[in-house]
Design a protein around this motif. Structure first.
Motif, PDB file in Angstrom:
ATOM      1  N   ILE A 170       0.842  -1.207   0.000  1.00 30.07           N
ATOM      2  CA  ILE A 170       0.000   0.000   0.000  1.00 30.07           C
ATOM      3  C   ILE A 170       0.873   1.250   0.000  1.00 30.07           C
ATOM      4  O   ILE A 170       0.594   2.226  -0.710  1.00 30.07           O
ATOM      5  CB  ILE A 170      -0.943  -0.015   1.233  1.00 30.07           C
ATOM      6  CG1 ILE A 170      -1.982  -1.135   1.093  1.00 30.07           C
ATOM      7  CG2 ILE A 170      -1.633   1.338   1.401  1.00 30.07           C
ATOM      8  CD1 ILE A 170      -2.824  -1.350   2.342  1.00 30.07           C
ATOM      9  N   LEU A 171       1.954   1.220   0.778  1.00 25.95           N
ATOM     10  CA  LEU A 171       2.884   2.348   0.833  1.00 25.95           C
ATOM     11  C   LEU A 171       3.492   2.599  -0.545  1.00 25.95           C
ATOM     12  O   LEU A 171       3.599   3.744  -0.994  1.00 25.95           O
ATOM     13  CB  LEU A 171       3.984   2.064   1.860  1.00 25.95           C
ATOM     14  CG  LEU A 171       4.971   3.201   2.156  1.00 25.95           C
ATOM     15  CD1 LEU A 171       4.260   4.393   2.776  1.00 25.95           C
ATOM     16  CD2 LEU A 171       6.080   2.700   3.087  1.00 25.95           C
ATOM     17  N   PHE A 172       3.879   1.531  -1.226  1.00 23.19           N
ATOM     18  CA  PHE A 172       4.441   1.666  -2.568  1.00 23.19           C
ATOM     19  C   PHE A 172       3.406   2.276  -3.518  1.00 23.19           C
ATOM     20  O   PHE A 172       3.737   3.144  -4.330  1.00 23.19           O
ATOM     21  CB  PHE A 172       4.883   0.294  -3.091  1.00 23.19           C
ATOM     22  CG  PHE A 172       6.262  -0.114  -2.665  1.00 23.19           C
ATOM     23  CD1 PHE A 172       6.812   0.349  -1.477  1.00 23.19           C
ATOM     24  CD2 PHE A 172       7.023  -0.965  -3.444  1.00 23.19           C
ATOM     25  CE1 PHE A 172       8.068  -0.025  -1.072  1.00 23.19           C
ATOM     26  CE2 PHE A 172       8.299  -1.340  -3.056  1.00 23.19           C
ATOM     27  CZ  PHE A 172       8.826  -0.883  -1.868  1.00 23.19           C
ATOM     28  N   PHE A 219      15.744   5.409  -0.520  1.00 24.28           N
ATOM     29  CA  PHE A 219      16.782   5.778   0.435  1.00 24.28           C
ATOM     30  C   PHE A 219      16.395   5.262   1.821  1.00 24.28           C
ATOM     31  O   PHE A 219      15.282   5.478   2.285  1.00 24.28           O
ATOM     32  CB  PHE A 219      16.934   7.306   0.514  1.00 24.28           C
ATOM     33  CG  PHE A 219      17.726   7.919  -0.609  1.00 24.28           C
ATOM     34  CD1 PHE A 219      18.326   7.132  -1.586  1.00 24.28           C
ATOM     35  CD2 PHE A 219      17.883   9.300  -0.680  1.00 24.28           C
ATOM     36  CE1 PHE A 219      19.056   7.702  -2.614  1.00 24.28           C
ATOM     37  CE2 PHE A 219      18.617   9.889  -1.702  1.00 24.28           C
ATOM     38  CZ  PHE A 219      19.208   9.094  -2.675  1.00 24.28           C
ATOM     39  N   ASN A 220      17.345   4.605   2.474  1.00 26.48           N
ATOM     40  CA  ASN A 220      17.137   4.197   3.862  1.00 26.48           C
ATOM     41  C   ASN A 220      17.897   5.153   4.771  1.00 26.48           C
ATOM     42  O   ASN A 220      19.124   5.227   4.718  1.00 26.48           O
ATOM     43  CB  ASN A 220      17.621   2.762   4.088  1.00 26.48           C
ATOM     44  CG  ASN A 220      17.550   2.364   5.549  1.00 26.48           C
ATOM     45  OD1 ASN A 220      16.565   2.633   6.228  1.00 26.48           O
ATOM     46  ND2 ASN A 220      18.607   1.749   6.060  1.00 26.48           N
ATOM     47  N   LYS A 231      21.141  16.259   1.357  1.00 21.61           N
ATOM     48  CA  LYS A 231      22.369  16.700   0.677  1.00 21.61           C
ATOM     49  C   LYS A 231      22.738  15.736  -0.445  1.00 21.61           C
ATOM     50  O   LYS A 231      23.135  16.168  -1.542  1.00 21.61           O
ATOM     51  CB  LYS A 231      23.519  16.795   1.692  1.00 21.61           C
ATOM     52  CG  LYS A 231      23.411  17.971   2.651  1.00 21.61           C
ATOM     53  CD  LYS A 231      24.553  17.951   3.663  1.00 21.61           C
ATOM     54  CE  LYS A 231      24.387  19.068   4.703  1.00 21.61           C
ATOM     55  NZ  LYS A 231      25.449  18.997   5.736  1.00 21.61           N
ATOM     56  N   ILE A 232      22.628  14.449  -0.177  1.00 24.07           N
ATOM     57  CA  ILE A 232      22.939  13.455  -1.207  1.00 24.07           C
ATOM     58  C   ILE A 232      21.957  13.585  -2.368  1.00 24.07           C
ATOM     59  O   ILE A 232      22.347  13.585  -3.544  1.00 24.07           O
ATOM     60  CB  ILE A 232      22.910  12.029  -0.615  1.00 24.07           C
ATOM     61  CG1 ILE A 232      24.036  11.874   0.416  1.00 24.07           C
ATOM     62  CG2 ILE A 232      23.043  10.977  -1.712  1.00 24.07           C
ATOM     63  CD1 ILE A 232      24.001  10.577   1.187  1.00 24.07           C
ATOM     64  N   TYR A 233      20.687  13.725  -2.043  1.00 15.15           N
ATOM     65  CA  TYR A 233      19.653  13.884  -3.070  1.00 15.15           C
ATOM     66  C   TYR A 233      19.939  15.119  -3.928  1.00 15.15           C
ATOM     67  O   TYR A 233      19.861  15.072  -5.163  1.00 15.15           O
ATOM     68  CB  TYR A 233      18.286  14.006  -2.400  1.00 15.15           C
ATOM     69  CG  TYR A 233      17.135  14.230  -3.360  1.00 15.15           C
ATOM     70  CD1 TYR A 233      16.512  13.168  -3.992  1.00 15.15           C
ATOM     71  CD2 TYR A 233      16.670  15.525  -3.631  1.00 15.15           C
ATOM     72  CE1 TYR A 233      15.455  13.374  -4.872  1.00 15.15           C
ATOM     73  CE2 TYR A 233      15.626  15.751  -4.502  1.00 15.15           C
ATOM     74  CZ  TYR A 233      15.017  14.662  -5.117  1.00 15.15           C
ATOM     75  OH  TYR A 233      13.982  14.881  -6.006  1.00 15.15           O
ATOM     76  N   ASP A 247      10.798  10.359   0.075  1.00 17.28           N
ATOM     77  CA  ASP A 247       9.956  10.386   1.279  1.00 17.28           C
ATOM     78  C   ASP A 247       9.355   9.032   1.639  1.00 17.28           C
ATOM     79  O   ASP A 247       8.570   8.943   2.588  1.00 17.28           O
ATOM     80  CB  ASP A 247       8.834  11.411   1.111  1.00 17.28           C
ATOM     81  CG  ASP A 247       9.365  12.826   0.973  1.00 17.28           C
ATOM     82  OD1 ASP A 247      10.343  13.148   1.676  1.00 17.28           O
ATOM     83  OD2 ASP A 247       8.822  13.597   0.165  1.00 17.28           O
ATOM     84  N   LEU A 248       9.691   7.999   0.895  1.00 20.05           N
ATOM     85  CA  LEU A 248       9.148   6.673   1.209  1.00 20.05           C
ATOM     86  C   LEU A 248      10.016   6.061   2.308  1.00 20.05           C
ATOM     87  O   LEU A 248      11.102   5.547   2.056  1.00 20.05           O
ATOM     88  CB  LEU A 248       9.144   5.788  -0.036  1.00 20.05           C
ATOM     89  CG  LEU A 248       8.269   4.530   0.025  1.00 20.05           C
ATOM     90  CD1 LEU A 248       7.974   4.003  -1.380  1.00 20.05           C
ATOM     91  CD2 LEU A 248       8.897   3.417   0.861  1.00 20.05           C
TER      92      LEU A 248
END
Length: 355
Positions: A170-172, A219-220, A231-233, A247-248
């Motif tokens: 559902i989250l996906f 991303f975890n 910053k990485i994003y 944001d997942l």
């Protein structure tokens, strides 16, 4: 026969120590096997059919002498025959002392050896191991039990509850994740700065993976790490950013396990996320910190399913300048030498094989 396994500390440690339960239950199906850990780690044990009860030792008990001694006697009342203490610190030394167990097993330490009747020396650092020292050292703790060789199972395993799997799907869906595309989980940040691959370098790795394959990227990171994750994003190209579902995030550990189970591979910093991915049989590409001994934690390395890189693999001469004790204080300097171009070809082979 009643057996208690004690493993305090972090998620990865607890998960790896669960192999003791798996082997004991295979050899003695009728034995009662309980596992003691901190509350934040219990989700990696849930659903394991080889664990009868999970005993939690929360901070509020640990910080109160009265509550802690009450806890000691609660353990004693369970009348364990065998206690295996994987942690071996003062707290668990005292639990062992009060447990009343006849057989008490731990690693040899001169200052705590009186608490146990089986004190097993860890493997030396230069010992070549079959599964990685983190696994092989744990298997040593089973020696006093004289289990049948065929009962020994070195592979940790995680179990995803149907409800958690449903929630992850559902989250996906809510985040418009295309499950028909290959999904890469990035273990973006380590548990501390000294275990975190430099942010600009990690962005290069994300970019490299994105250009190699048409993938979905997750991303975890913990909410407290969002600034570094951002910053990485921000360092990634707009094309790569479109592939990242920034944001997942999981709400809890069980949720993360379910999300990881829907991914195809994991890439990134060594830590609990990688250990959990391996326990879900997901291919892993791990980047080790310069101060971490790869021989300890590079478990189940085969060059295909599980691959890892360490600066020492490429530039061993850098480590000749330091004693073992000097490496950790110089970690950040050594990290600057660990540029992604050293292992980009290995990542390409890895993702082409698994994606």
């Amino acid at each position: 026969m009643k057996i208690l396994i004690i493993q305090q500390k972090r998620i990865g440690d607890v998960l790896l120590s669960s192999i003791l339960c798996n082997s004991i239950k295979t050899a003695h199906p009728d034995a009662t096997v309980d596992f003691m850990c901190y509350p934040n780690c219990k989700d990696v044990l849930l659903g394991n059919p080889n664990i009868d009860s999970i005993l939690l030792l929360p901070n509020e008990i640990r910080k109160s002498y009265l509550s802690l001694f009450k806890f000691f006697f609660e353990i004693r009342s369970k009348k364990y025959d065998i206690l295996i203490d994987v942690y071996g610190k003062l707290e668990t030394n005292l639990i062992t002392l009060f447990s009343g167990a006849n057989t008490k097993i731990s690693y040899y330490k001169w200052y705590s050896s009186l608490f146990y009747n089986h004190n097993l020396p860890r493997l030396s650092k230069d010992t070549q191991t079959k599964y990685g020292q983190a696994i092989d050292n744990r298997l040593l703790l089973l020696q006093p039990l004289n289990l049948d060789h065929n009962a020994i199972n070195p592979y940790p395993k995680l179990y995803v509850a149907p409800k958690d799997n449903e929630d992850a799907l559902i989250l996906f869906k809510n985040h418009n994740v295309d499950t028909n595309r290959k999904i890469v989980m990035f273990s973006l940040l380590g548990s501390e700065k000294l275990k975190t691959y430099p942010l600009e370098y990690m962005a290069e790795v994300v970019e490299h993976v994105s250009k190699n394959k048409d993938v979905t990227i997750l991303f975890n990171y913990f909410p407290s790490q969002i600034e570094d994750a951002q910053k990485i994003y921000n360092l990634c190209s707009p094309t790569t950013q479109e592939k990242i579902h920034f944001d997942l995030l999981a709400d809890n550990l069980a949720s993360f396990i379910a999300i990881m189970n829907l991914c195809d591979v994991i890439i990134g910093n060594d830590g609990g996320a990688v250990n959990m991915a391996k326990a879900l049989n997901k291919p892993s590409f791990t980047i080790f910190s310069p101060h971490v001994d790869k021989n300890d934690w590079a478990t189940f390395e085969d060059g295909k399913q599980n691959v890892s890189v360490h600066l020492n693999d490429f530039k061993p001469e850098l480590f000749n300048k330091f004693t073992d004790k000097e490496i950790k204080p110089n970690t950040l300097h050594l990290y600057t030498k660990f540029t992604p171009d050293l292992f980009k070809d290995q990542i390409s082979v890895f993702i082409n094989q698994h994606l």
